[in-house]
Design an enzyme around this catalytic site. Structure first.
Site, mmCIF file in Angstrom:
data_model
loop_
_atom_site.group_PDB
_atom_site.id
_atom_site.type_symbol
_atom_site.label_atom_id
_atom_site.label_comp_id
_atom_site.label_asym_id
_atom_site.label_seq_id
_atom_site.Cartn_x
_atom_site.Cartn_y
_atom_site.Cartn_z
ATOM 1 N N GLY A 235 -11.243 -23.046 -38.315
ATOM 2 C CA GLY A 235 -11.937 -22.832 -39.570
ATOM 3 C C GLY A 235 -13.239 -22.088 -39.375
ATOM 4 N N PRO A 237 -17.299 -21.197 -39.294
ATOM 5 C CA PRO A 237 -18.398 -21.996 -38.722
ATOM 6 C C PRO A 237 -19.034 -22.903 -39.767
ATOM 7 C CG PRO A 237 -18.601 -19.677 -38.102
ATOM 8 C CD PRO A 237 -17.526 -19.749 -39.136
ATOM 9 N N GLY A 238 -19.381 -24.108 -39.347
ATOM 10 C CA GLY A 238 -20.093 -25.035 -40.208
ATOM 11 C C GLY A 238 -19.245 -25.857 -41.143
ATOM 12 N N THR A 239 -17.915 -25.807 -40.997
ATOM 13 C CA THR A 239 -17.050 -26.535 -41.929
ATOM 14 C C THR A 239 -16.792 -27.966 -41.495
ATOM 15 O OG1 THR A 239 -15.176 -25.498 -40.798
ATOM 16 C CG2 THR A 239 -15.900 -24.510 -42.866
ATOM 17 N N GLY A 240 -17.243 -28.367 -40.321
ATOM 18 C CA GLY A 240 -17.131 -29.776 -39.936
ATOM 19 C C GLY A 240 -16.114 -30.061 -38.853
ATOM 20 N N LYS A 241 -15.766 -29.073 -38.042
ATOM 21 C CA LYS A 241 -14.767 -29.298 -36.984
ATOM 22 C C LYS A 241 -15.317 -30.242 -35.912
ATOM 23 C CE LYS A 241 -14.487 -24.886 -36.153
ATOM 24 N NZ LYS A 241 -15.379 -24.406 -37.220
ATOM 25 N N GLU A 459 -32.261 -4.601 -61.703
ATOM 26 C CA GLU A 459 -31.739 -5.960 -61.814
ATOM 27 C C GLU A 459 -31.286 -6.259 -63.241
ATOM 28 O OE1 GLU A 459 -31.129 -7.642 -59.249
ATOM 29 O OE2 GLU A 459 -32.232 -6.380 -57.843
ATOM 30 N N HIS A 462 -27.731 -4.982 -63.590
ATOM 31 C CA HIS A 462 -26.739 -5.932 -63.068
ATOM 32 C C HIS A 462 -26.462 -7.037 -64.075
ATOM 33 C CE1 HIS A 462 -26.232 -4.306 -59.108
ATOM 34 N NE2 HIS A 462 -27.514 -4.434 -58.773
ATOM 35 N N ASP A 533 -25.544 -2.690 -52.774
ATOM 36 C CA ASP A 533 -24.500 -2.620 -53.798
ATOM 37 C C ASP A 533 -23.401 -1.652 -53.382
ATOM 38 O OD1 ASP A 533 -26.142 -4.295 -55.235
ATOM 39 O OD2 ASP A 533 -27.077 -2.667 -56.372
#
Length: 668
Positions: A235, A237-241, A459, A462, A533
């Site tokens: 998965g 990075p940082g998803t909890g493996k 801005e 947008h 953009d």
């Protein structure tokens, strides 16, 4: 009574190798100190006094040592004289035949002539003895001293190197091939459990089953099942493996060996394979057990790929040993290997086959429901007020991983502490999200009025286009305060779609081009402020044409290779004529959406300028300002559409349509 039976805890001194070194040094010093009889040294005198003693007939013998030192031995009668008895040193080692005086003289020939003259004048029979004095042990010590110093320095360096490279059981130079895995068992305090892992329901079920298999193997083997060899957590990075693996260590009542893939990598040849063997040897001795290898792509990368040197790679030897230990000839043990990586595309196919990593568990980014659960976990230790709503925070953080959410909670607490608050509020969390997404505010950045107006118009363009388009992400807030590397930013709340249709991608591209289109309409010129953009829409357009097959001219073709093999190729998978067509279609897509944005802004130029003026005045505006200027947005969001569809015709379980493969994300 139990306390009486306990033996007193006597801490015995641990043996240390430095004791041996200290004993050897003490022996040498003792030999040096006592070997020369240094406690009974004669009194020092001068050559003139010696000549007087010689003339008086007090000298029985003169011992000349090494042609520079003279020792004077007195006669028995002279020893009784007061002039000599007053200067005599008491000595514990004295045997009555020691020299009474000693002195150093200059030229040997002159010294001999003087003695002979005095002997002749006074008719003396004083004896002259020649001797060479040498301290054998001292000279031996001085001879061996350089070698002792060199060997000591070498031992010190090797111990330091092995302590850094071997660690733990491999702390000595000869144990550098030992495993560096950290062991967690029932004695180790691992506080993480499955309750601390929010979301990841499917992944938790898989690993919980593995833990249950090790605790109750008869439940599965009674039906003929076999223990799985390995589980691969894949998965972003940082998803909890790694957190999931720590929960396994906390829940499993079996030995748990934890280490990183880089722990096998070493400068010495054969160390990686040796550590793999030692790791599995320890795990088999404590079986049933679990081995967790974090970042396995450090050693599990496909063999022979990108190896242009042709040399034998030490990493490949380590991988070969790992493959053999997991499922080789004669392997039969209750050892499960759990590994984690975010680069599954580069792993070797032999490592991914069934029988080694039987289960590949994909740990994806959390959805809105899972983000709410993750927020609840990380908000436990934080002192918060009543304004904090986890549902609101979960909706405001689309695309955030578990690690990002933990960072948001921590950053919000820091912001609240910086503001001298007693509790963390809702605005602190919003500021933390802005800080993480956009970067640090730079209010003191020097911007001219013309540049500030251009940023406000950009801005506002947008915001206007995204408000007018159905499939564009709804706006949350707009700011012209510089953050990070950007001069202004607009925050949107994108829908979390499982599949994306062409009209949705085109609306997003049109909203992205709204900034440059607004500059063109208001100032009749464009600037470099639209760089990010242009980069975004170019990637989107290229993905539509070359990856998803959403272009009519090229048809249903894709040039995306999910195996990653094309990354190492030197040729394009299409001809030059097709490359020209691809470039043309990408340019047409972007230009069409640019003209569409210009048309929308020309029709609403007055409202665009009103929004830009308000943005110049307040610097930060929110969704309420757009609703006041443009009216309520008539389009429904995804949640409202799902709720309305369920009211009209709720789906039953048997009516659900099975989905195909998940859409492949384009590589940036």
């Amino acid at each position: 009574m139990a306390n009486e039976n306990k033996k007193p805890d006597m801490k015995k001194p641990r043996f240390n190798a430095y004791w041996i070194y200290a004993a050897i040094i003490m022996i040498f010093l003792g030999i040096q100190f006592f070997g020369g009889n240094s406690w009974s040294q004669p009194n020092k005198t001068t050559q003139a006094e010696f000549e007087n003693f010689l003339r008086d007939g007090d000298v029985d013998q003169i011992e000349i040592i090494n042609k520079k030192l003279a020792k004077v031995y007195l006669t028995q009668e002279a020893k009784q004289k007061s002039v000599h008895t007053g200067n005599k040193k008491p000595s514990f080692f004295s045997n009555g035949s020691e020299a009474a005086y000693q002195f150093e003289f200059g030229d040997l020939q002159n010294f001999e002539n003087t003695i002979n003259e005095i002997k002749a004048e006074n008719d003396l029979n004083t004896k002259i003895v020649w001797n060479t004095d040498s301290n054998m042990w001292g000279e031996l010590f001085l001879t061996l001293l350089p070698f002792i110093v060199i060997i000591g320095i070498w031992i010190f360096i090797m111990r330091r190197m092995s302590a850094g490279a071997g660690g733990g059981a491999g702390g000595q130079i000869f144990n550098i091939g030992k495993s560096k895995a950290k062991l967690f068992d029932e004695k180790a305090e691992v506080k993480t459990s499955f309750k601390d892992v929010a979301g990841l329901e499917g992944a938790k079920e898989e690993v919980q089953e593995i833990v249950d298999f090790l605790k109750n193997p008869d439940k599965y083997t009674a039906l003929g099942g076999k223990i799985p060899k390995g589980a691969l957590l894949v998965g972003p990075p940082g998803t909890g493996k790694t957190l999931l693996a720590r929960a396994v260590a906390g829940e499993a009542k079996v030995p748990f060996f934890s280490l990183s893939g880089s722990d096998f990598v070493e400068m010495f040849v054969g160390v990686g394979a040796s550590r793999v063997r030692d790791l599995f040897k320890q795990a088999k001795e404590k079986s049933p057990s679990i081995i967790f290898i974090d970042e396995i792509d450090a050693i599990g990368r496909a063999r022979g790929k990108a190896n242009f040197s042709g040399s034998n790679d030490e990493r490949e030897n380590t991988l070969n040993q790992l493959l053999t230990e997991m499922d080789g000839f004669g392997t039969d043990s209750n050892v499960i290997v759990i590994a984690a990586t975010n680069r599954a595309d580069v792993l070797d196919k032999a490592l991914m086959r069934a029988g080694r990593f039987d289960r590949q568990i994909y740990v994806d980014l959390p959805d809105v429901r899972e983000r709410k659960e993750i927020f609840e976990v990380h908000l436990r230790p934080i002192k918060k007020d009543d304004s904090v709503d986890t549902d609101f925070l979960a909706k405001q953080t689309p695309g955030f991983s578990g690690a990002d959410i933990a960072n948001v909670c921590n950053e919000a607490a820091l912001i609240a502490a910086r503001g001298e608050k007693k509790a963390v509020g809702k605005q602190d969390f919003l500021d933390a999200v802005d800080r993480i997404v956009g970067g640090l505010e730079k209010k003191n950045k020097i911007i001219t009025p013309e540049e500030k107006k251009a940023i406000a118009v950009h801005e506002a363009g947008h915001a206007t286009v995204s408000w007018m388009l159905e499939h564009a992400a709804p706006l949350v807030k707009v700011t012209i305060v510089p953050r990070g590397q950007s001069l202004g930013a607009a925050w949107y709340l994108p829908e979390e779609r499982l599949i994306v249709r062409p009209e949705q991608m085109l609306d997003e591209m049109c909203a992205t081009m709204g900034g440059r289109a607004a500059e063109k309409i208001v100032f009749d010129e464009i600037s470099t402020g639209a760089l990010s953009d242009l980069e975004k829409v170019t990637k989107q357009a290229r993905a539509m044409v070359t990856i998803y097959g959403l272009n009519e001219e090229l048809g249903n073709l894709t040039y995306y290779d999910s195996s990653g093999q094309s990354d190492y190729g030197f040729t394009k998978p299409y001809s030059e004529k097709t490359a020209e067509l691809i470039d043309k279609e990408i340019s047409n897509l972007i230009e069409t959406q640019y003209q569409r944005a210009i048309k929308l802004l020309q029709e609403n130029k007055d409202k665009l300028m009103e929004l830009a003026e308000e943005l110049l005045e307040k610097e930060v505006i929110f969704k309420e300002s757009l609703e006041r200027i443009f009216g309520i947005r008539p389009f429904k969001n995804r949640e409202e559409k799902i709720a309305e569809a369920e009211k009209k015709a709720p789906l039953k379980a048997q009516d659900e349509i099975p989905t195909t493969e998940e859409p492949v994300e384009p590589k940036s």
